[in-house]
Motif scaffolding. Structure first.
Motif, mmCIF file in Angstrom:
data_model
loop_
_atom_site.group_PDB
_atom_site.id
_atom_site.type_symbol
_atom_site.label_atom_id
_atom_site.label_comp_id
_atom_site.label_asym_id
_atom_site.label_seq_id
_atom_site.Cartn_x
_atom_site.Cartn_y
_atom_site.Cartn_z
ATOM 1 N N VAL A 82 0.807 -1.227 0.000
ATOM 2 C CA VAL A 82 0.000 0.000 0.000
ATOM 3 C C VAL A 82 0.841 1.278 0.000
ATOM 4 O O VAL A 82 0.318 2.359 -0.252
ATOM 5 C CB VAL A 82 -0.996 0.049 1.185
ATOM 6 C CG1 VAL A 82 -2.152 -0.908 0.967
ATOM 7 C CG2 VAL A 82 -0.305 -0.171 2.509
ATOM 8 N N SER A 83 2.130 1.147 0.267
ATOM 9 C CA SER A 83 2.988 2.334 0.191
ATOM 10 C C SER A 83 3.509 2.563 -1.229
ATOM 11 O O SER A 83 4.246 3.522 -1.466
ATOM 12 C CB SER A 83 4.166 2.202 1.170
ATOM 13 O OG SER A 83 5.058 1.199 0.736
ATOM 14 N N ASN A 84 3.114 1.696 -2.157
ATOM 15 C CA ASN A 84 3.583 1.800 -3.539
ATOM 16 C C ASN A 84 2.397 2.165 -4.446
ATOM 17 O O ASN A 84 1.527 1.338 -4.721
ATOM 18 C CB ASN A 84 4.200 0.454 -3.960
ATOM 19 C CG ASN A 84 4.788 0.499 -5.359
ATOM 20 O OD1 ASN A 84 4.174 1.021 -6.284
ATOM 21 N ND2 ASN A 84 5.975 -0.044 -5.493
ATOM 22 N N ARG A 85 2.377 3.413 -4.882
ATOM 23 C CA ARG A 85 1.222 3.926 -5.647
ATOM 24 C C ARG A 85 0.972 3.128 -6.931
ATOM 25 O O ARG A 85 -0.178 2.829 -7.268
ATOM 26 C CB ARG A 85 1.472 5.402 -5.982
ATOM 27 C CG ARG A 85 0.251 6.111 -6.523
ATOM 28 C CD ARG A 85 0.551 7.582 -6.783
ATOM 29 N NE ARG A 85 -0.651 8.286 -7.153
ATOM 30 C CZ ARG A 85 -1.449 8.923 -6.301
ATOM 31 N NH1 ARG A 85 -1.159 8.965 -5.036
ATOM 32 N NH2 ARG A 85 -2.539 9.532 -6.722
ATOM 33 N N ALA A 86 2.042 2.771 -7.634
ATOM 34 C CA ALA A 86 1.872 2.043 -8.902
ATOM 35 C C ALA A 86 1.238 0.676 -8.649
ATOM 36 O O ALA A 86 0.362 0.234 -9.416
ATOM 37 C CB ALA A 86 3.224 1.896 -9.600
ATOM 38 N N GLU A 87 1.651 0.006 -7.585
ATOM 39 C CA GLU A 87 1.077 -1.315 -7.281
ATOM 40 C C GLU A 87 -0.395 -1.201 -6.891
ATOM 41 O O GLU A 87 -1.225 -2.015 -7.302
ATOM 42 C CB GLU A 87 1.874 -1.992 -6.156
ATOM 43 C CG GLU A 87 3.261 -2.440 -6.584
ATOM 44 C CD GLU A 87 4.034 -3.175 -5.490
ATOM 45 O OE1 GLU A 87 5.267 -3.297 -5.638
ATOM 46 O OE2 GLU A 87 3.425 -3.619 -4.494
ATOM 47 N N VAL A 88 -0.719 -0.178 -6.106
ATOM 48 C CA VAL A 88 -2.121 0.008 -5.707
ATOM 49 C C VAL A 88 -2.982 0.322 -6.926
ATOM 50 O O VAL A 88 -4.092 -0.209 -7.099
ATOM 51 C CB VAL A 88 -2.246 1.125 -4.647
ATOM 52 C CG1 VAL A 88 -3.711 1.432 -4.348
ATOM 53 C CG2 VAL A 88 -1.527 0.729 -3.360
ATOM 54 N N SER A 89 -2.455 1.172 -7.803
ATOM 55 C CA SER A 89 -3.198 1.556 -8.998
ATOM 56 C C SER A 89 -3.465 0.338 -9.883
ATOM 57 O O SER A 89 -4.582 0.145 -10.385
ATOM 58 C CB SER A 89 -2.395 2.624 -9.755
ATOM 59 O OG SER A 89 -3.106 3.039 -10.882
ATOM 60 N N ALA A 90 -2.449 -0.511 -10.052
ATOM 61 C CA ALA A 90 -2.614 -1.721 -10.878
ATOM 62 C C ALA A 90 -3.641 -2.663 -10.236
ATOM 63 O O ALA A 90 -4.469 -3.263 -10.929
ATOM 64 C CB ALA A 90 -1.270 -2.421 -11.044
ATOM 65 N N ALA A 91 -3.597 -2.785 -8.919
ATOM 66 C CA ALA A 91 -4.557 -3.656 -8.221
ATOM 67 C C ALA A 91 -5.978 -3.137 -8.409
ATOM 68 O O ALA A 91 -6.923 -3.911 -8.629
ATOM 69 C CB ALA A 91 -4.206 -3.730 -6.732
ATOM 70 N N LEU A 92 -6.146 -1.816 -8.339
ATOM 71 C CA LEU A 92 -7.483 -1.244 -8.532
ATOM 72 C C LEU A 92 -7.999 -1.491 -9.945
ATOM 73 O O LEU A 92 -9.193 -1.750 -10.143
ATOM 74 C CB LEU A 92 -7.441 0.255 -8.243
ATOM 75 C CG LEU A 92 -7.731 0.641 -6.797
ATOM 76 C CD1 LEU A 92 -7.385 2.099 -6.552
ATOM 77 C CD2 LEU A 92 -9.209 0.386 -6.454
ATOM 78 N N ASP A 93 -7.103 -1.421 -10.929
ATOM 79 C CA ASP A 93 -7.520 -1.725 -12.311
ATOM 80 C C ASP A 93 -8.053 -3.144 -12.402
ATOM 81 O O ASP A 93 -9.084 -3.403 -13.032
ATOM 82 C CB ASP A 93 -6.329 -1.551 -13.273
ATOM 83 C CG ASP A 93 -5.982 -0.091 -13.504
ATOM 84 O OD1 ASP A 93 -6.820 0.777 -13.149
ATOM 85 O OD2 ASP A 93 -4.887 0.185 -14.014
#
Ligand SMILES: NC(=O)c1ccc[n+]([C@@H]2O[C@H](COP(=O)([O-])OP(=O)(O)OC[C@H]3O[C@@H](n4cnc5c(N)ncnc54)[C@H](O)[C@@H]3O)[C@@H](O)[C@H]2O)c1
Length: 250
Positions: A61-72
């Motif tokens: 959750v501290s990694n914006r790119a990973e969170v964004s990909a998970a939301l996609d």
């Protein structure tokens, strides 16, 4: 709530896992997000086996790119995400004078910046729907302070302040933001590593005995409050700190 989709962070264990199961019982499709991909998948499988809809998502959750990909991935599976439960967190016990900037920064990134990141990434879906529910799991340590937990309690205090601000900025769009600060919730990874350690048992039992409701909290206690806060019925409740703590912080 059968047309709703929720993202629950830190959902592979403890309180987050209980929230996934509870929201699923109300018909909500769940994005089970955790830094442990195996753990997230395990909980998603549990929810699915119980008749619900869930997808396991791996992200720090501290990694914006990973969170964004998970939301996609979550949006592709179930559609727009209008419920966010910011539950992922870490803990730590370090005397104040021994705290380093590295420890401070990691704690703040995982416990507080994550709520900013997740919320900013899901808000477009909520704004488009003119409906949203944000539930931030903070901690009673933010209300009372906690020895050797300056970085932890500060991160959770920030979460309470963030919640109050979100409530004011987005209320006119049908979006509520509330926070639950738990006290001692046992049977979680975090509690086993902290107050359920053998050397701490007597001390914490004494604290439990001194409170109005003489037991530990259960993950399901927090999940029940979260389910109400994300429901239609709670639409007039925002910016609130909902203490689910057995009355140990009043
Ligand atoms: N258990 C308690 O007594 C208690 C008290 C006050 C507040 N809280 C808060 O409740 C929340 C849940 O706590 P819990 O007791 O269920 O803890 P837990 O350790 O059982 O679960 C936390 C989950 O978060 C995940 N996680 C940790 N860092 C992550 C990261 N960077 N990215 C994604 N996932 C990450 C972990 O893998 C784990 O599955 C935390 O925010 C915690 O601070 C718990």
């Amino acid at each position: 709530m059968t047309n709703k989709v929720a993202l629950v962070t830190g959902a592979a264990a403890g309180i987050g896992r209980a929230i996934c199961h509870r929201l699923s019982r109300d018909g909500i499709a769940i994005g089970v997000l955790d830094i442990s991909g195996d753990g997230a998948q395990r909980v998603a499988d549990e929810v699915t086996a119980a008749g619900g809809k869930a997808v396991g998502l791996t992200a720090d959750v501290s990694n914006r790119a990973e969170v964004s990909a998970a939301l996609d991935t979550l949006r592709q599976a179930f559609g727009p995400v209008t419920i966010a439960v910011n539950n992922a967190g870490m803990t730590g016990f370090v005397p104040f004078m021994e705290l380093t900037e590295e420890l401070w920064d990691r704690m703040l990134a995982v416990n507080l910046r994550s709520a900013f990141t997740v919320t900013q990434l899901v808000l477009p879906d909520m704004l488009a729907a003119s409906w949203g529910r944000i539930v931030n799991i903070s901690s009673s340590s933010a209300q009372s302070g906690a020895v050797n937990m300056a970085h932890y309690s500060a991160s959770k205090g920030g979460m309470i302040a963030l919640t109050r601000t979100l409530a004011q900025e987005f209320g006119e769009h049908g979006i509520t933001a509330n926070t639950i600060p738990p006290r001692f919730v046992h049977n979680t990874e975090m509690s086993l590593a902290s107050f359920e350690r053998p050397e701490m048992k007597a001390k914490f039992q004494a604290m439990i005995d001194a409170g109005p409701i003489r037991r530990h909290g259960e993950p399901e206690d927090i999940a029940g409050a979260a389910a109400w806060l994300v429901s239609e019925e709670a639409g007039y409740v925002t910016g609130q700190v909902i203490g689910v703590n057995g009355g140990r912080y009043i």
